[in-house]
Design an enzyme around this catalytic site. Structure first.
Site, PDB file in Angstrom:
ATOM      1  CE  LYS A 111      36.502 -63.477  64.372  1.00  0.00           C
ATOM      2  NZ  LYS A 111      37.791 -62.813  63.785  1.00  0.00           N
ATOM      3  CE  LYS A 194      30.871 -64.003  60.530  1.00  0.00           C
ATOM      4  NZ  LYS A 194      31.977 -63.378  60.363  1.00  0.00           N
ATOM      5  CE  LYS A 197      38.350 -67.001  55.750  1.00  0.00           C
ATOM      6  NZ  LYS A 197      38.843 -65.522  55.624  1.00  0.00           N
TER       7      LYS A 197
HETATM    8  P1  TYM Z   1      36.997 -61.057  56.129  1.00  0.00           P
HETATM    9  O1  TYM Z   1      38.535 -61.149  56.693  1.00  0.00           O
HETATM   10  O2  TYM Z   1      36.494 -61.409  57.662  1.00  0.00           O
HETATM   11  O3  TYM Z   1      36.164 -61.109  55.645  1.00  0.00           O
HETATM   12  C1  TYM Z   1      36.410 -60.357  54.505  1.00  0.00           C
HETATM   13  C2  TYM Z   1      35.459 -59.472  53.996  1.00  0.00           C
HETATM   14  O4  TYM Z   1      34.591 -61.125  53.957  1.00  0.00           O
HETATM   15  C3  TYM Z   1      32.960 -60.377  53.911  1.00  0.00           C
HETATM   16  N1  TYM Z   1      32.531 -61.300  55.519  1.00  0.00           N
HETATM   17  C4  TYM Z   1      31.099 -61.924  54.847  1.00  0.00           C
HETATM   18  N2  TYM Z   1      30.064 -61.234  53.814  1.00  0.00           N
HETATM   19  C5  TYM Z   1      28.949 -62.115  53.266  1.00  0.00           C
HETATM   20  N3  TYM Z   1      28.488 -62.910  54.462  1.00  0.00           N
HETATM   21  C6  TYM Z   1      29.444 -63.497  55.128  1.00  0.00           C
HETATM   22  N4  TYM Z   1      28.827 -64.310  55.773  1.00  0.00           N
HETATM   23  C7  TYM Z   1      31.070 -62.779  55.126  1.00  0.00           C
HETATM   24  N5  TYM Z   1      31.880 -63.360  56.624  1.00  0.00           N
HETATM   25  C8  TYM Z   1      32.698 -62.301  55.596  1.00  0.00           C
HETATM   26  C9  TYM Z   1      33.071 -59.301  55.150  1.00  0.00           C
HETATM   27  O5  TYM Z   1      32.302 -58.186  55.858  1.00  0.00           O
HETATM   28  C10 TYM Z   1      34.423 -58.740  54.786  1.00  0.00           C
HETATM   29  O6  TYM Z   1      34.257 -57.606  54.299  1.00  0.00           O
HETATM   30  N6  TYM Z   1      37.630 -56.910  59.555  1.00  0.00           N
HETATM   31  C11 TYM Z   1      37.864 -57.643  58.683  1.00  0.00           C
HETATM   32  C12 TYM Z   1      38.954 -57.334  57.565  1.00  0.00           C
HETATM   33  C13 TYM Z   1      39.540 -55.868  57.262  1.00  0.00           C
HETATM   34  C14 TYM Z   1      38.784 -54.516  56.915  1.00  0.00           C
HETATM   35  C15 TYM Z   1      39.677 -52.719  56.915  1.00  0.00           C
HETATM   36  C16 TYM Z   1      37.552 -54.202  56.259  1.00  0.00           C
HETATM   37  C17 TYM Z   1      40.961 -54.985  58.275  1.00  0.00           C
HETATM   38  N7  TYM Z   1      40.374 -54.411  58.560  1.00  0.00           N
HETATM   39  C18 TYM Z   1      39.064 -52.793  56.708  1.00  0.00           C
HETATM   40  C19 TYM Z   1      37.167 -53.255  55.445  1.00  0.00           C
HETATM   41  C20 TYM Z   1      38.461 -51.771  55.883  1.00  0.00           C
HETATM   42  C21 TYM Z   1      37.049 -59.076  58.667  1.00  0.00           C
HETATM   43  O7  TYM Z   1      37.606 -59.536  59.400  1.00  0.00           O
HETATM   44  O8  TYM Z   1      37.236 -59.231  57.697  1.00  0.00           O
END
Ligand code: TYM
Length: 329
Positions: A111, A194, A197
């Protein structure tokens, strides 16, 4: 019943990667565990630079979480910024993780590199400490996430263990749970990255709120390769394998079985698009219904926040006690 926690950021529209990598599994797991799901708006601040957008994005995401099937009677859906314990525990986490450990996080490196020349907030760097707080506050045994969050759950385990060693048994050490299919949904135009967004263009990203014609078009134009053979091989055939993975996640049929049904890319693209539409269409309808009643959405979030708050407050108090901070009188 295991305690389960996972979260999602309210940064723009939910895409198919979020859905197949995470949300589908949240819904499937809600009757098998005591589940907590957070809309992590504070995480989104790491890259936010405009006023008055995050609140609306938060309510839209709440509608989406209920539309995909989270049942407010069993799943605790909460808003991170409404529970101040997240920010407070985050500081304790920052003091338990090292600069070196944070420097090794690949998501931070990626990032920060993408924002080259632009503002890179300190929050982007310390983000895993806040994520550790999200998880540990709820005594989570399991954290269902896509593959991209694997490293962040690992560092959370290290932080929990280190804290417990220093101050005595305080936190449950969680483990990550990854879906069999859909753990890593790739960009349809660039199947070695992947679906995210932060992609440069939307052409390879399928949003849950895209209309059917747009979804069909995106799959029709999905990048494959030139050898014309339908075979599951992530290394050598990333585009075709991504389509098979998506089709598998939508239908529950294993990828190898699916691959044997196709001899050409055209029908595979068509069927994958159709399978995605079959999953997404009813969700879209429910989403619009929910968005028409914001008062009800606010009520549902209040219920989730109250339940979450109770657990979070008890855990933070335990951490303070075990550290030996002077009790407030
Ligand atoms: P975030 O908001 O980017 O994504 C939410 C969830 O979607 C999954 N994900 C994907 N899975 C498969 N293929 C993809 N291309 C893909 N893009 C996103 C992510 O793995 C996630 O499960 N840091 C985290 C948010 C977070 C979190 C937490 C998650 C904050 N605190 C505590 C679990 C527990 C994030 O940015 O996810």
């Amino acid at each position: 019943m295991p305690r389960v926690l996972s979260c999602i950021q309210p940064t723009g529209s939910v895409h198919l990667g979020n859905h197949l990598g995470a949300l589908i599994n949240w819904v499937a797991g809600q009757h098998e565990g005591n589940v907590f799901h957070g809309i992590v708006d504070l995480h989104a601040l790491t890259v936010l630079d405009r006023p008055n957008v995050i609140g609306e994005q938060t309510i839209e995401l709440a509608a989406m979480l209920f539309a995909v099937g989270l049942d407010p009677d069993v799943a605790t859906v909460f808003v991170q910024s409404h529970i101040h314990e997240h920010s407070e525990l985050s500081w304790l986490m920052e003091c338990t993780v090292s600069f070196g450990e944070l420097s090794r996080m690949t998501q931070y490196k990626d990032k920060a590199a993408k924002r080259e020349g632009d503002f890179v907030s300190a929050g982007l760097f310390t983000y895993p400490a806040l994520m550790a707080a999200d998880i540990l506050l709820y005594d989570a045994d399991e954290v269902p996430v896509g593959d991209d969050q694997r490293q962040h759950v690992e560092i959370t385990r290290d932080i929990a263990q280190r804290f417990n060693n220093r101050f005595g048994d305080t936190f449950v050490v969680p483990r990550a749970v990854h879906p069999k299919a859909g753990a890593r949904v790739m960009d349809l135009q660039d199947p070695t990255s992947k679906m995210s967004k932060s992609a440069v263009s939307d052409a390879g990203l399928v949003y849950m709120l895209d209309d059917n014609a747009t979804i069909e078009r995106k799959f029709k134009r999905a990048v494959t390769d030139s050898d014309g053979e339908v075979r599951y091989d992530r290394e050598l055939k990333p585009g075709v394998s991504n389509l098979l993975d998506i089709l598998s996640a939508c239908t529950g049929t294993p990828t190898e079985q699916l691959a044997s049904r196709y001899t050409q890319y055209g029908p595979l693209k068509k069927d994958t698009g159709d399978a995605v539409i079959a999953v997404v269409e009813p969700i879209r309808t429910r989403y619009h219904g929910l968005m028409a009643d914001k008062g009800e959405l606010a009520r549902l979030l209040r219920i989730g926040n109250d339940r979450a708050r109770e657990v979070a407050a008890a855990t933070l108090a335990r951490a303070h006690r075990n550290i030996g901070l002077l009790p407030r009188v």
